[in-house]
Scaffold this active site. Sequence first.
Site, PDB file in Angstrom:
ATOM      1  N   LEU A 195     -15.946   3.230  -0.084  1.00  0.00           N
ATOM      2  CA  LEU A 195     -14.704   2.504  -0.058  1.00  0.00           C
ATOM      3  C   LEU A 195     -13.663   2.920   0.604  1.00  0.00           C
ATOM      4  O   LEU A 195     -13.160   4.112   0.535  1.00  0.00           O
ATOM      5  CB  LEU A 195     -14.119   2.548  -1.822  1.00  0.00           C
ATOM      6  CG  LEU A 195     -13.069   1.634  -2.208  1.00  0.00           C
ATOM      7  CD1 LEU A 195     -13.338   0.950  -3.532  1.00  0.00           C
ATOM      8  CD2 LEU A 195     -11.691   2.377  -2.448  1.00  0.00           C
ATOM      9  N   ASP A 202      -5.820   1.985   1.521  1.00  0.00           N
ATOM     10  CA  ASP A 202      -4.893   1.971   2.185  1.00  0.00           C
ATOM     11  C   ASP A 202      -5.001   2.472   3.824  1.00  0.00           C
ATOM     12  O   ASP A 202      -5.465   3.590   4.074  1.00  0.00           O
ATOM     13  CB  ASP A 202      -3.682   2.596   1.849  1.00  0.00           C
ATOM     14  CG  ASP A 202      -3.590   2.337   0.377  1.00  0.00           C
ATOM     15  OD1 ASP A 202      -4.358   1.523  -0.058  1.00  0.00           O
ATOM     16  OD2 ASP A 202      -2.495   3.057  -0.261  1.00  0.00           O
ATOM     17  N   GLN A 251      -7.528   5.686   3.488  1.00  0.00           N
ATOM     18  CA  GLN A 251      -7.956   6.048   2.025  1.00  0.00           C
ATOM     19  C   GLN A 251      -9.598   6.077   2.142  1.00  0.00           C
ATOM     20  O   GLN A 251      -9.895   4.808   2.295  1.00  0.00           O
ATOM     21  CB  GLN A 251      -7.262   5.368   0.834  1.00  0.00           C
ATOM     22  CG  GLN A 251      -5.796   5.789   0.780  1.00  0.00           C
ATOM     23  CD  GLN A 251      -5.669   7.178   0.268  1.00  0.00           C
ATOM     24  OE1 GLN A 251      -5.867   7.348  -1.067  1.00  0.00           O
ATOM     25  NE2 GLN A 251      -5.329   8.225   0.930  1.00  0.00           N
ATOM     26  N   SER A 267      -2.149   8.196  -0.158  1.00  0.00           N
ATOM     27  CA  SER A 267      -1.706   7.695   1.141  1.00  0.00           C
ATOM     28  C   SER A 267      -0.312   8.688   1.525  1.00  0.00           C
ATOM     29  O   SER A 267       0.423   9.131   1.035  1.00  0.00           O
ATOM     30  CB  SER A 267      -1.283   6.128   0.779  1.00  0.00           C
ATOM     31  OG  SER A 267      -2.352   5.483   0.853  1.00  0.00           O
ATOM     32  N   ASP A 323       3.036   8.293  -1.493  1.00  0.00           N
ATOM     33  CA  ASP A 323       3.237   7.254  -0.354  1.00  0.00           C
ATOM     34  C   ASP A 323       4.176   7.778   0.747  1.00  0.00           C
ATOM     35  O   ASP A 323       5.164   6.896   1.139  1.00  0.00           O
ATOM     36  CB  ASP A 323       2.938   6.081  -0.623  1.00  0.00           C
ATOM     37  CG  ASP A 323       1.730   5.759  -1.585  1.00  0.00           C
ATOM     38  OD1 ASP A 323       0.879   6.420  -1.718  1.00  0.00           O
ATOM     39  OD2 ASP A 323       2.161   4.708  -2.338  1.00  0.00           O
TER      40      ASP A 323
HETATM   41  C1  FRU Z   1      -2.130   1.900  -3.001  1.00  0.00           C
HETATM   42  C2  FRU Z   1      -2.453   3.261  -3.460  1.00  0.00           C
HETATM   43  C3  FRU Z   1      -1.251   4.041  -3.019  1.00  0.00           C
HETATM   44  C4  FRU Z   1      -2.009   5.501  -3.351  1.00  0.00           C
HETATM   45  C5  FRU Z   1      -3.555   5.064  -2.945  1.00  0.00           C
HETATM   46  C6  FRU Z   1      -4.462   5.926  -3.487  1.00  0.00           C
HETATM   47  O1  FRU Z   1      -3.348   1.015  -2.701  1.00  0.00           O
HETATM   48  O2  FRU Z   1      -2.489   3.235  -4.843  1.00  0.00           O
HETATM   49  O3  FRU Z   1      -0.254   4.182  -3.947  1.00  0.00           O
HETATM   50  O4  FRU Z   1      -1.351   6.635  -2.366  1.00  0.00           O
HETATM   51  O5  FRU Z   1      -3.541   3.792  -3.226  1.00  0.00           O
HETATM   52  O6  FRU Z   1      -5.741   5.629  -3.023  1.00  0.00           O
END
Ligand code: FRU
Length: 479
Positions: free
Chosen positions: A38, A41, A57, A101, A160
Amino acid sequence: MKQDNIQIQINDAVAGNRAYVHNDPYHLEYHLMPPVGLANDPNGLIYFKGTYHIFFQWNPFGTTHGYKAWGHYTSTNLIDWRLEPAALKPEAWYDKNGCYSGSAIEHDGVLYLFYTGNVKDAQDQRSTYQCLAVSEDGIDFDKKGPVLHLPEGYTPHFRDPKVWKSGNEWLMILGAQNTSLKGEAVLARSENLTDWEFIGPVAGNDMNGLRDFGYMWECPDLFPLSDKDVLIVCPQGLEAAGDDYHNLFQAGYFIGEFDSSNHTFQHGSFAELDKGFDFYAPQTFTDGSGRRILLGWMGMTDDQEQNHPTIRNNWIHALTIPRALEIRNGVLVQQPVTELKKLRGHKKHYSKLELEKDVAFREVIAPMSEMLLTFTRPVEEAFEMDIRNTLNISYVANRLTVERRTFEGTDTEQRTFSLDLLSELQIFVDRSSVEIFVNGGETVVTSRYFPTDDDAVNIRGHMHFDLSVWEIESGRVDI
Ligand code: FRU
Protein backbone atom coordinates in the site's frame (compact mmCIF):
# COMPACT_ATOMS: atom_id res chain seq x y z
CA MET A 1 23.32 0.65 0.27
CA LYS A 2 23.08 -1.01 3.65
CA GLN A 3 21.13 -4.25 3.14
CA ASP A 4 19.62 -4.86 6.54
CA ASN A 5 17.24 -7.64 7.32
CA ILE A 6 14.10 -5.62 6.69
CA GLN A 7 15.40 -4.33 3.37
CA ILE A 8 16.03 -7.93 2.30
CA GLN A 9 12.42 -8.77 3.20
CA ILE A 10 11.23 -5.74 1.24
CA ASN A 11 13.34 -6.77 -1.78
CA ASP A 12 11.83 -10.25 -1.59
CA ALA A 13 8.29 -8.81 -1.38
CA VAL A 14 8.96 -6.60 -4.43
CA ALA A 15 10.55 -9.40 -6.46
CA GLY A 16 7.82 -11.86 -5.44
CA ASN A 17 5.12 -9.51 -6.70
CA ARG A 18 6.69 -8.43 -9.98
CA ALA A 19 4.75 -10.87 -12.16
CA TYR A 20 1.44 -10.05 -10.43
CA VAL A 21 1.91 -6.31 -10.88
CA HIS A 22 3.03 -6.51 -14.49
CA ASN A 23 0.16 -8.81 -15.47
CA ASP A 24 -2.38 -6.63 -13.70
CA PRO A 25 -4.53 -4.82 -16.30
CA TYR A 26 -4.78 -1.94 -13.79
CA HIS A 27 -1.01 -1.53 -13.33
CA LEU A 28 -0.27 2.18 -13.73
CA GLU A 29 2.36 2.96 -16.35
CA TYR A 30 3.40 6.56 -15.79
CA HIS A 31 2.18 7.16 -12.27
CA LEU A 32 4.17 6.18 -9.21
CA MET A 33 2.58 3.17 -7.56
CA PRO A 34 3.89 0.69 -5.00
CA PRO A 35 5.53 -2.38 -6.59
CA VAL A 36 3.83 -4.31 -3.78
CA GLY A 37 1.65 -3.29 -0.84
CA LEU A 38 0.00 0.00 0.00
CA ALA A 39 1.16 3.52 -0.85
CA ASN A 40 -0.28 6.66 0.66
CA ASP A 41 1.08 10.20 1.07
CA PRO A 42 3.91 11.58 -1.06
CA ASN A 43 6.71 12.56 1.35
CA GLY A 44 10.03 14.40 1.27
CA LEU A 45 9.66 15.84 -2.25
CA ILE A 46 12.96 17.45 -3.21
CA TYR A 47 15.33 18.18 -6.09
CA PHE A 48 18.70 17.29 -4.53
CA LYS A 49 22.07 17.35 -6.32
CA GLY A 50 20.42 17.12 -9.76
CA THR A 51 17.98 14.35 -8.89
CA TYR A 52 14.28 14.42 -8.05
CA HIS A 53 13.43 12.39 -4.96
CA ILE A 54 9.90 11.31 -4.22
CA PHE A 55 9.37 9.36 -1.04
CA PHE A 56 6.01 7.91 -0.06
CA GLN A 57 4.22 6.23 2.81
CA TRP A 58 4.61 2.54 2.11
CA ASN A 59 3.50 -0.76 3.58
CA PRO A 60 5.43 -3.26 1.43
CA PHE A 61 4.04 -6.16 3.49
CA GLY A 62 0.31 -5.80 2.89
CA THR A 63 -2.48 -3.82 1.26
CA THR A 64 -3.65 -2.35 4.57
CA HIS A 65 -2.52 0.64 6.62
CA GLY A 66 -0.28 -0.55 9.43
CA TYR A 67 3.40 -0.89 8.76
CA LYS A 68 4.65 2.48 7.41
CA ALA A 69 8.08 2.86 5.85
CA TRP A 70 9.23 5.56 3.44
CA GLY A 71 9.39 4.14 -0.08
CA HIS A 72 11.64 6.01 -2.47
CA TYR A 73 11.71 6.82 -6.19
CA THR A 74 14.34 8.92 -7.99
CA SER A 75 14.38 10.58 -11.40
CA THR A 76 16.45 13.12 -13.29
CA ASN A 77 13.56 14.26 -15.53
CA LEU A 78 10.25 13.73 -13.65
CA ILE A 79 9.21 10.97 -16.11
CA ASP A 80 11.71 8.09 -15.84
CA TRP A 81 11.59 6.72 -12.31
CA ARG A 82 13.71 4.23 -10.44
CA LEU A 83 12.74 2.44 -7.25
CA GLU A 84 15.35 2.87 -4.51
CA PRO A 85 15.66 0.99 -1.22
CA ALA A 86 13.22 2.15 1.46
CA ALA A 87 14.67 5.30 3.03
CA LEU A 88 13.15 4.98 6.50
CA LYS A 89 11.84 1.88 8.22
CA PRO A 90 10.04 1.76 11.57
CA GLU A 91 12.76 0.19 13.70
CA ALA A 92 13.70 2.67 16.45
CA TRP A 93 11.93 3.15 19.81
CA TYR A 94 10.65 6.55 18.63
CA ASP A 95 9.16 5.35 15.29
CA LYS A 96 8.49 1.64 15.87
CA ASN A 97 4.81 1.86 14.83
CA GLY A 98 5.36 3.94 11.74
CA CYS A 99 7.64 6.43 10.03
CA TYR A 100 4.77 8.77 9.25
CA SER A 101 4.68 11.60 6.72
CA GLY A 102 7.17 14.43 6.50
CA SER A 103 9.37 16.52 4.26
CA ALA A 104 12.90 17.10 2.98
CA ILE A 105 15.28 20.03 2.85
CA GLU A 106 18.85 20.48 1.65
CA HIS A 107 21.49 22.31 3.69
CA ASP A 108 25.22 22.41 2.95
CA GLY A 109 24.99 19.44 0.59
CA VAL A 110 23.16 17.28 3.16
CA LEU A 111 19.61 15.99 2.69
CA TYR A 112 17.54 16.33 5.88
CA LEU A 113 14.33 14.33 6.24
CA PHE A 114 11.83 15.34 8.92
CA TYR A 115 9.11 12.84 9.73
CA THR A 116 6.78 11.76 12.50
CA GLY A 117 7.69 8.75 14.59
CA ASN A 118 4.49 7.01 15.62
CA VAL A 119 4.56 4.83 18.74
CA LYS A 120 1.80 2.77 20.34
CA ASP A 121 2.08 1.23 23.80
CA ALA A 122 0.58 -2.02 25.07
CA GLN A 123 -2.74 -0.25 25.75
CA ASP A 124 -2.74 1.13 22.18
CA GLN A 125 -2.01 4.65 23.47
CA ARG A 126 -0.26 6.79 20.86
CA SER A 127 2.86 8.96 21.26
CA THR A 128 4.41 10.99 18.47
CA TYR A 129 7.90 12.41 17.97
CA GLN A 130 9.10 14.69 15.20
CA CYS A 131 12.29 13.05 13.99
CA LEU A 132 15.29 13.80 11.77
CA ALA A 133 17.30 11.58 9.41
CA VAL A 134 20.19 12.81 7.24
CA SER A 135 21.97 11.66 4.11
CA GLU A 136 24.82 12.88 1.91
CA ASP A 137 23.99 10.75 -1.12
CA GLY A 138 20.19 10.92 -0.87
CA ILE A 139 19.96 7.11 -0.68
CA ASP A 140 21.32 5.97 2.72
CA PHE A 141 19.84 7.80 5.70
CA ASP A 142 21.11 8.03 9.27
CA LYS A 143 18.39 8.52 11.84
CA LYS A 144 19.13 11.21 14.40
CA GLY A 145 16.02 10.64 16.53
CA PRO A 146 13.43 13.08 17.89
CA VAL A 147 14.01 16.82 17.48
CA LEU A 148 10.65 18.06 18.74
CA HIS A 149 8.47 16.62 21.49
CA LEU A 150 4.73 17.05 21.92
CA PRO A 151 3.99 20.52 23.35
CA GLU A 152 1.39 21.24 26.05
CA GLY A 153 -2.14 21.68 24.78
CA TYR A 154 -2.03 19.05 22.02
CA THR A 155 -3.07 15.42 21.68
CA PRO A 156 -0.63 12.92 20.09
CA HIS A 157 -2.38 13.59 16.77
CA PHE A 158 0.53 15.88 16.00
CA ARG A 159 2.39 15.05 12.78
CA ASP A 160 3.55 15.61 9.20
CA PRO A 161 6.37 18.19 9.61
CA LYS A 162 7.04 20.33 6.52
CA VAL A 163 10.24 22.39 6.82
CA TRP A 164 11.41 25.44 4.85
CA LYS A 165 13.96 28.24 5.13
CA SER A 166 12.49 31.59 6.16
CA GLY A 167 15.02 34.42 6.44
CA ASN A 168 17.64 33.40 8.99
CA GLU A 169 15.65 30.57 10.48
CA TRP A 170 14.03 27.32 9.47
CA LEU A 171 10.35 26.88 10.09
CA MET A 172 8.38 23.67 10.50
CA ILE A 173 4.62 23.50 10.03
CA LEU A 174 2.76 20.52 11.48
CA GLY A 175 -0.76 19.13 11.50
CA ALA A 176 -2.24 19.01 14.98
CA GLN A 177 -5.24 18.40 17.18
CA ASN A 178 -5.50 20.61 20.25
CA THR A 179 -6.80 19.30 23.57
CA SER A 180 -10.23 20.77 22.73
CA LEU A 181 -10.13 18.20 19.88
CA LYS A 182 -9.95 20.80 17.12
CA GLY A 183 -7.64 20.84 14.12
CA GLU A 184 -4.78 23.32 13.78
CA ALA A 185 -1.61 23.93 11.78
CA VAL A 186 1.21 24.82 14.17
CA LEU A 187 4.74 26.18 13.77
CA ALA A 188 8.15 25.45 15.27
CA ARG A 189 11.45 27.20 14.54
CA SER A 190 15.13 26.33 14.47
CA GLU A 191 18.46 28.00 13.76
CA ASN A 192 20.41 24.82 13.06
CA LEU A 193 17.83 22.21 11.91
CA THR A 194 18.44 20.04 14.99
CA ASP A 195 17.18 22.14 17.91
CA TRP A 196 13.54 23.06 17.48
CA GLU A 197 11.41 25.41 19.53
CA PHE A 198 7.60 25.25 19.44
CA ILE A 199 5.91 28.55 18.46
CA GLY A 200 2.14 27.87 18.37
CA PRO A 201 -0.80 27.73 15.97
CA VAL A 202 -0.61 29.63 12.68
CA ALA A 203 -4.05 28.65 11.36
CA GLY A 204 -6.93 26.52 12.53
CA ASN A 205 -10.26 26.40 14.26
CA ASP A 206 -11.23 29.63 16.00
CA MET A 207 -8.59 31.62 14.10
CA ASN A 208 -9.25 33.92 11.13
CA GLY A 209 -12.99 33.40 11.55
CA LEU A 210 -12.90 29.61 11.07
CA ARG A 211 -15.43 27.62 13.09
CA ASP A 212 -16.18 23.90 13.20
CA PHE A 213 -13.45 23.16 10.73
CA GLY A 214 -12.36 19.65 11.56
CA TYR A 215 -11.11 17.63 14.52
CA MET A 216 -7.64 17.18 13.04
CA TRP A 217 -5.59 18.88 10.31
CA GLU A 218 -3.13 16.67 8.44
CA CYS A 219 -0.24 17.38 6.07
CA PRO A 220 0.02 21.20 6.11
CA ASP A 221 2.28 22.94 3.59
CA LEU A 222 2.85 26.74 3.69
CA PHE A 223 4.70 28.38 0.80
CA PRO A 224 4.95 31.62 -1.20
CA LEU A 225 3.36 31.71 -4.65
CA SER A 226 3.31 34.81 -6.86
CA ASP A 227 2.95 37.67 -4.36
CA LYS A 228 0.82 35.60 -1.97
CA ASP A 229 1.28 32.75 0.49
CA VAL A 230 -0.64 29.50 0.28
CA LEU A 231 -1.47 27.06 3.05
CA ILE A 232 -2.44 23.62 1.81
CA VAL A 233 -3.93 21.43 4.50
CA CYS A 234 -6.11 18.34 4.93
CA PRO A 235 -8.85 18.84 7.52
CA GLN A 236 -10.60 15.77 8.86
CA GLY A 237 -14.20 15.92 10.03
CA LEU A 238 -15.83 18.42 7.65
CA GLU A 239 -19.47 17.71 6.88
CA ALA A 240 -20.50 17.60 3.22
CA ALA A 241 -22.01 20.95 2.20
CA GLY A 242 -23.55 21.51 -1.24
CA ASP A 243 -20.99 20.37 -3.84
CA ASP A 244 -18.14 20.39 -1.31
CA TYR A 245 -16.48 17.91 1.01
CA HIS A 246 -17.93 14.69 -0.36
CA ASN A 247 -14.88 12.55 0.26
CA LEU A 248 -14.25 11.17 3.73
CA PHE A 249 -11.38 13.64 4.29
CA GLN A 250 -10.62 16.88 2.44
CA ALA A 251 -7.55 18.41 0.82
CA GLY A 252 -7.66 22.14 0.18
CA TYR A 253 -6.00 25.50 0.50
CA PHE A 254 -6.16 29.00 1.90
CA ILE A 255 -4.57 31.95 0.08
CA GLY A 256 -3.25 34.77 2.28
CA GLU A 257 -0.26 36.59 3.68
CA PHE A 258 2.27 34.99 5.97
CA ASP A 259 4.15 37.46 8.16
CA SER A 260 7.50 35.79 8.80
CA SER A 261 8.54 38.21 11.54
CA ASN A 262 5.67 37.40 13.89
CA HIS A 263 4.70 34.05 12.35
CA THR A 264 1.08 34.92 11.57
CA PHE A 265 -1.03 34.03 8.55
CA GLN A 266 -4.05 36.08 7.48
CA HIS A 267 -6.07 34.18 4.93
CA GLY A 268 -9.28 33.93 2.95
CA SER A 269 -11.68 31.02 2.73
CA PHE A 270 -10.90 27.35 2.21
CA ALA A 271 -11.23 25.81 -1.25
CA GLU A 272 -10.90 22.18 -2.26
CA LEU A 273 -7.87 21.35 -4.40
CA ASP A 274 -9.58 18.62 -6.36
CA LYS A 275 -13.20 17.72 -7.05
CA GLY A 276 -12.62 14.01 -7.72
CA PHE A 277 -12.89 10.88 -5.61
CA ASP A 278 -9.22 10.11 -5.00
CA PHE A 279 -7.00 12.94 -3.91
CA TYR A 280 -5.44 13.55 -0.51
CA ALA A 281 -2.30 14.55 1.42
CA PRO A 282 -0.58 16.57 -1.34
CA GLN A 283 2.88 18.06 -0.87
CA THR A 284 4.80 20.68 -2.87
CA PHE A 285 8.43 21.50 -3.62
CA THR A 286 10.53 23.71 -5.89
CA ASP A 287 13.28 22.57 -8.23
CA GLY A 288 15.12 25.78 -9.07
CA SER A 289 13.08 26.26 -12.26
CA GLY A 290 10.81 28.78 -10.54
CA ARG A 291 7.99 26.27 -10.42
CA ARG A 292 6.08 25.10 -7.37
CA ILE A 293 5.30 21.43 -8.08
CA LEU A 294 2.61 19.40 -6.31
CA LEU A 295 1.98 15.67 -6.10
CA GLY A 296 -0.92 14.17 -4.22
CA TRP A 297 -1.90 10.75 -3.02
CA MET A 298 -4.37 9.36 -5.57
CA GLY A 299 -6.31 7.58 -2.87
CA MET A 300 -8.34 7.95 0.27
CA THR A 301 -8.48 6.07 3.56
CA ASP A 302 -12.07 4.88 3.46
CA ASP A 303 -14.39 1.90 3.12
CA GLN A 304 -13.79 1.75 -0.65
CA GLU A 305 -10.24 0.53 -0.07
CA GLN A 306 -11.36 -3.02 0.54
CA ASN A 307 -13.03 -3.06 -2.89
CA HIS A 308 -10.02 -2.00 -4.94
CA PRO A 309 -9.58 -4.60 -7.69
CA THR A 310 -5.78 -4.35 -7.47
CA ILE A 311 -5.73 -5.90 -4.00
CA ARG A 312 -5.88 -9.31 -5.64
CA ASN A 313 -2.48 -8.47 -7.13
CA ASN A 314 -1.15 -7.30 -3.76
CA TRP A 315 -0.96 -3.58 -4.34
CA ILE A 316 -3.18 -0.54 -3.79
CA HIS A 317 -3.09 3.23 -4.46
CA ALA A 318 -0.70 5.53 -6.31
CA LEU A 319 0.48 9.14 -6.58
CA THR A 320 -0.84 11.75 -9.02
CA ILE A 321 1.19 13.15 -11.88
CA PRO A 322 3.36 16.16 -10.90
CA ARG A 323 1.44 19.43 -11.33
CA ALA A 324 2.81 22.97 -11.44
CA LEU A 325 0.91 25.53 -9.33
CA GLU A 326 -0.03 29.10 -10.04
CA ILE A 327 -2.57 31.61 -8.74
CA ARG A 328 -5.02 32.82 -11.40
CA ASN A 329 -7.92 35.16 -10.49
CA GLY A 330 -7.59 34.27 -6.83
CA VAL A 331 -7.74 30.52 -7.52
CA LEU A 332 -4.95 27.97 -7.14
CA VAL A 333 -4.50 26.50 -10.62
CA GLN A 334 -2.78 23.15 -11.29
CA GLN A 335 -1.25 22.20 -14.61
CA PRO A 336 0.56 19.01 -15.60
CA VAL A 337 4.33 19.70 -15.63
CA THR A 338 5.59 20.27 -19.17
CA GLU A 339 7.97 17.28 -18.88
CA LEU A 340 4.92 15.05 -19.35
CA LYS A 341 4.76 16.13 -23.00
CA LYS A 342 7.82 13.94 -23.56
CA LEU A 343 5.58 10.94 -22.92
CA ARG A 344 3.38 11.83 -25.88
CA GLY A 345 3.61 9.14 -28.54
CA HIS A 346 1.38 8.56 -31.56
CA LYS A 347 -0.97 11.52 -32.08
CA LYS A 348 -4.37 11.93 -33.71
CA HIS A 349 -5.79 15.37 -34.23
CA TYR A 350 -9.28 16.42 -35.28
CA SER A 351 -9.91 20.08 -35.89
CA LYS A 352 -13.18 21.96 -36.19
CA LEU A 353 -15.34 18.99 -35.28
CA GLU A 354 -19.01 19.76 -35.18
CA LEU A 355 -21.44 17.45 -33.45
CA GLU A 356 -25.18 17.44 -33.86
CA LYS A 357 -27.44 16.42 -31.07
CA ASP A 358 -27.63 12.64 -30.58
CA VAL A 359 -24.70 11.89 -32.91
CA ALA A 360 -21.81 10.35 -31.01
CA PHE A 361 -18.15 10.79 -31.86
CA ARG A 362 -16.30 7.58 -31.07
CA GLU A 363 -12.55 7.30 -30.70
CA VAL A 364 -10.69 4.16 -29.68
CA ILE A 365 -8.00 5.11 -27.18
CA ALA A 366 -4.96 3.35 -25.76
CA PRO A 367 -5.13 2.45 -22.04
CA MET A 368 -2.60 5.23 -21.44
CA SER A 369 -3.63 8.39 -23.30
CA GLU A 370 -3.67 12.12 -23.06
CA MET A 371 -6.61 13.99 -24.58
CA LEU A 372 -6.95 17.71 -25.17
CA LEU A 373 -10.43 18.84 -26.05
CA THR A 374 -10.88 22.52 -26.84
CA PHE A 375 -14.37 23.90 -27.25
CA THR A 376 -14.28 26.38 -30.13
CA ARG A 377 -17.76 27.69 -29.27
CA PRO A 378 -19.54 27.64 -25.94
CA VAL A 379 -21.29 24.33 -25.35
CA GLU A 380 -24.95 24.54 -26.32
CA GLU A 381 -27.22 22.38 -24.22
CA ALA A 382 -25.39 19.32 -22.98
CA PHE A 383 -21.95 17.79 -23.50
CA GLU A 384 -21.08 14.29 -22.47
CA MET A 385 -17.91 12.23 -22.68
CA ASP A 386 -17.80 8.62 -21.71
CA ILE A 387 -14.40 7.00 -21.07
CA ARG A 388 -14.30 3.22 -21.48
CA ASN A 389 -17.86 2.87 -20.31
CA THR A 390 -16.59 3.36 -16.76
CA LEU A 391 -16.21 7.10 -16.17
CA ASN A 392 -18.48 9.75 -17.59
CA ILE A 393 -17.91 13.51 -17.76
CA SER A 394 -20.95 15.68 -18.47
CA TYR A 395 -21.66 19.38 -18.65
CA VAL A 396 -25.31 20.34 -18.37
CA ALA A 397 -26.85 23.64 -17.27
CA ASN A 398 -23.49 25.03 -16.11
CA ARG A 399 -22.67 22.02 -13.97
CA LEU A 400 -19.81 19.65 -14.58
CA THR A 401 -20.37 16.15 -13.29
CA VAL A 402 -18.02 13.18 -13.15
CA GLU A 403 -19.68 9.84 -12.63
CA ARG A 404 -17.84 6.57 -12.26
CA ARG A 405 -18.68 2.96 -11.76
CA THR A 406 -18.10 2.06 -8.11
CA PHE A 407 -15.27 -0.35 -7.37
CA GLU A 408 -17.71 -3.19 -6.67
CA GLY A 409 -18.96 -2.52 -10.21
CA THR A 410 -22.64 -2.64 -9.26
CA ASP A 411 -23.49 1.05 -8.99
CA THR A 412 -22.32 4.53 -9.95
CA GLU A 413 -21.26 7.54 -7.87
CA GLN A 414 -20.88 11.23 -8.74
CA ARG A 415 -19.00 14.40 -7.96
CA THR A 416 -20.36 17.66 -9.36
CA PHE A 417 -19.69 21.41 -9.30
CA SER A 418 -20.88 24.57 -11.03
CA LEU A 419 -18.87 26.01 -13.88
CA ASP A 420 -19.93 29.09 -15.84
CA LEU A 421 -18.14 28.24 -19.03
CA LEU A 422 -16.45 25.07 -20.25
CA SER A 423 -13.58 25.91 -22.60
CA GLU A 424 -11.04 23.09 -22.29
CA LEU A 425 -10.55 19.60 -20.92
CA GLN A 426 -7.07 18.06 -20.69
CA ILE A 427 -7.38 14.48 -19.58
CA PHE A 428 -4.63 12.07 -18.49
CA VAL A 429 -5.74 8.47 -18.66
CA ASP A 430 -3.65 5.63 -17.23
CA ARG A 431 -4.72 1.99 -16.97
CA SER A 432 -6.77 2.70 -13.84
CA SER A 433 -6.78 6.47 -13.30
CA VAL A 434 -8.19 9.60 -14.90
CA GLU A 435 -7.00 13.14 -14.09
CA ILE A 436 -9.14 15.87 -15.66
CA PHE A 437 -7.77 19.43 -15.88
CA VAL A 438 -10.72 21.74 -16.56
CA ASN A 439 -10.15 25.13 -18.24
CA GLY A 440 -6.37 25.05 -17.96
CA GLY A 441 -6.34 23.53 -14.48
CA GLU A 442 -8.73 25.93 -12.74
CA THR A 443 -10.47 22.83 -11.45
CA VAL A 444 -8.97 19.34 -11.34
CA VAL A 445 -10.86 16.08 -10.95
CA THR A 446 -8.77 13.05 -9.97
CA SER A 447 -10.24 9.58 -9.86
CA ARG A 448 -9.24 5.95 -10.05
CA TYR A 449 -11.40 3.87 -12.37
CA PHE A 450 -11.39 0.21 -13.28
CA PRO A 451 -12.59 -0.33 -16.85
CA THR A 452 -13.49 -3.86 -17.84
CA ASP A 453 -14.52 -3.84 -21.45
CA ASP A 454 -14.86 -0.96 -23.88
CA ASP A 455 -11.70 0.72 -25.18
CA ALA A 456 -13.30 3.87 -26.58
CA VAL A 457 -14.21 7.39 -25.72
CA ASN A 458 -17.68 8.46 -26.84
CA ILE A 459 -18.51 12.15 -27.09
CA ARG A 460 -22.06 13.42 -27.45
CA GLY A 461 -23.64 16.86 -27.52
CA HIS A 462 -24.34 19.78 -29.77
CA MET A 463 -20.88 21.30 -29.95
CA HIS A 464 -17.87 22.56 -31.87
CA PHE A 465 -14.46 21.39 -30.76
CA ASP A 466 -10.86 20.44 -31.58
CA LEU A 467 -9.53 17.18 -30.23
CA SER A 468 -5.98 15.83 -29.89
CA VAL A 469 -5.35 12.33 -28.59
CA TRP A 470 -1.87 11.06 -27.81
CA GLU A 471 -0.87 7.57 -26.83
CA ILE A 472 1.31 7.79 -23.75
CA GLU A 473 4.47 5.74 -23.76
CA SER A 474 4.70 3.07 -21.11
CA GLY A 475 7.42 1.50 -19.07
CA ARG A 476 9.09 4.63 -17.72
CA VAL A 477 8.62 3.64 -14.08
CA ASP A 478 11.05 0.83 -13.34
CA ILE A 479 9.51 -1.50 -10.78
C1 FRU B 1 -2.40 11.21 5.81
C2 FRU B 1 -1.77 10.54 7.01
C3 FRU B 1 -0.75 11.44 7.69
C4 FRU B 1 0.15 10.44 8.37
C5 FRU B 1 0.19 9.33 7.35
C6 FRU B 1 0.34 7.95 7.93
O1 FRU B 1 -2.90 10.32 4.88
O2 FRU B 1 -2.77 10.10 7.92
O3 FRU B 1 -1.33 12.37 8.59
O4 FRU B 1 1.41 10.95 8.65
O5 FRU B 1 -1.02 9.40 6.62
O6 FRU B 1 0.50 7.01 6.91
